[in-house]
Design an enzyme around this catalytic site. Sequence first.
Site, PDB file in Angstrom:
ATOM      1  N   CYS A 328       0.182   5.466   4.868  1.00 56.43           N
ATOM      2  CA  CYS A 328      -1.274   5.404   4.741  1.00 56.43           C
ATOM      3  C   CYS A 328      -1.943   5.973   5.997  1.00 56.43           C
ATOM      4  CB  CYS A 328      -1.716   3.976   4.432  1.00 56.43           C
ATOM      5  SG  CYS A 328      -3.376   3.898   3.708  1.00 56.43           S
ATOM      6  N   HIS A 431       1.574   1.728   0.016  1.00 49.12           N
ATOM      7  CA  HIS A 431       2.006   0.485   0.649  1.00 49.12           C
ATOM      8  C   HIS A 431       3.009  -0.226  -0.263  1.00 49.12           C
ATOM      9  CE1 HIS A 431      -0.889   0.411   3.959  1.00 49.12           C
ATOM     10  NE2 HIS A 431      -1.815   0.815   3.101  1.00 49.12           N
TER      11      HIS A 431
END
Length: 489
Positions: A328, A431
Amino acid sequence: MPTLMVQGTTSDAGKTTVVAALCRWLARQGVSVAPFKPQNMALNSAVTMDGGEIGRSTALQALACGLEPHSDMNPVLLKPQSDCGAQVILRGKVHGNMDALDYHAYKAEAMASVMASWRALSGRYDVIIAEGAGSPAEINLRANDIANMGFAEAADCPVLLVGDIDKGGVFAQLVGTLELLSETERARTAGYIINRFRGDIALLEPGLDWLETHTSKPVFGVLPFLHGLVVDSEDSVSTEGDSQAGALNVVVPVLPRISNHNDFDPLRLHPGVNLTFVGPDQPIPPADLIILPGSKSTRHDMQWLKHQGWPDVLRKHLRYGGKVLGICGGFQMLGQWVDDPKGLEGEVGRTESLGLLEMSTRMVSGKQLKQVSGTLTASVAGANTSVAMQGYEMHNGITEGPALARPFAELEGRPDGAVSHDDQIAGTYIHGLFDAREACDAILTWAGLNQTVAQAVDYQSHRLQQLDRLADQVETCLDTGRLRSLLQL
């Protein structure tokens, strides 16, 4: 429907685990139960079934109930972006950025979202177990409180007060907290749970007798210190773990605004991995794999990496054949620059990144929030291109550039992330990469782990085992008859 609220004498008193334990205990008896946290401040969050965002600890409690997480379970989530400001998320959706004073004034309006979510949950479940935040005795935060007694008073529900005896001074914690409450708040405090006790309970019993006599309120029980307990935490980065000879050495920088560090819990449990978190001004040990984690303020944390000397460390690491993975915000840092023209994560501006992948990122309004599934590409998975992976997206940025031509994964027909041509550097927006055993093993094999030595644990099964362990302690150590009476069961 009955609601019970668990509040703590301090932050990290164990509210999250006590709520998870109660939820699991009730669910195992067939009770329709759901967790609820009116307000949470955390950088660890999860994507919900309705496309919202809630605190990761509340999602864990939903798992304890056997439920998919829903945005109503945590209607107000504050994600700090600086020491005095945070992103405000209401019922799963971004409301905007506020500094501390503005949010303090806004809390009366936020209470409407809290009560609407609570009423919605109460209509769907027989019992609600609510969790407070911090301490109810923070005098400076009492006005317009929505996180602790403000909610308990509005919902007219009983409160159990949790104190952590492992920190010391638990009787002062409990009595002092009670003393600082209003008369009506003291009246709705039904009793106490003492958490994280070590030793012979007989030595504690005189203190328990005194506490009950002094305050005229019962102790519902004493929960033991559970060694080796690993459950999702809200913010603190745990560095517990023993080094294993011959294991893969994985190093993660603890960014000032690190987000979703729970991504690494499966690696902490992996028998073939030595996981090291490196904080500010700490020496950076040799590594086989360096992972740049998620960040709530990518440009700010990129500058911190530069000040801490990480760019030179990464270049040397790559020269010697090491692997680098960005997740991310960490993925965004691998590119050439990160541009935030609207100041979505702080000041307006552009920051030069690490330049390890030919791509750049622009922050745009409209956070991507979705649960995803797909497969790892051959660049990571090798010849076995059927390795399934799943997780969730949670980001503002749009990343573009030639590096994306070699994606990290294919997600339901679209590419995600990037892998360098020499296969040393990889990045992804996803994630929860390591939660699934097959994907975890494939990524660690790419990083150099010999899978004949050790394989990943089944992380989801492990989480459920930990929750059952907590529920077992409720049955063994708490007055379950009194609890059932309090919940009108």
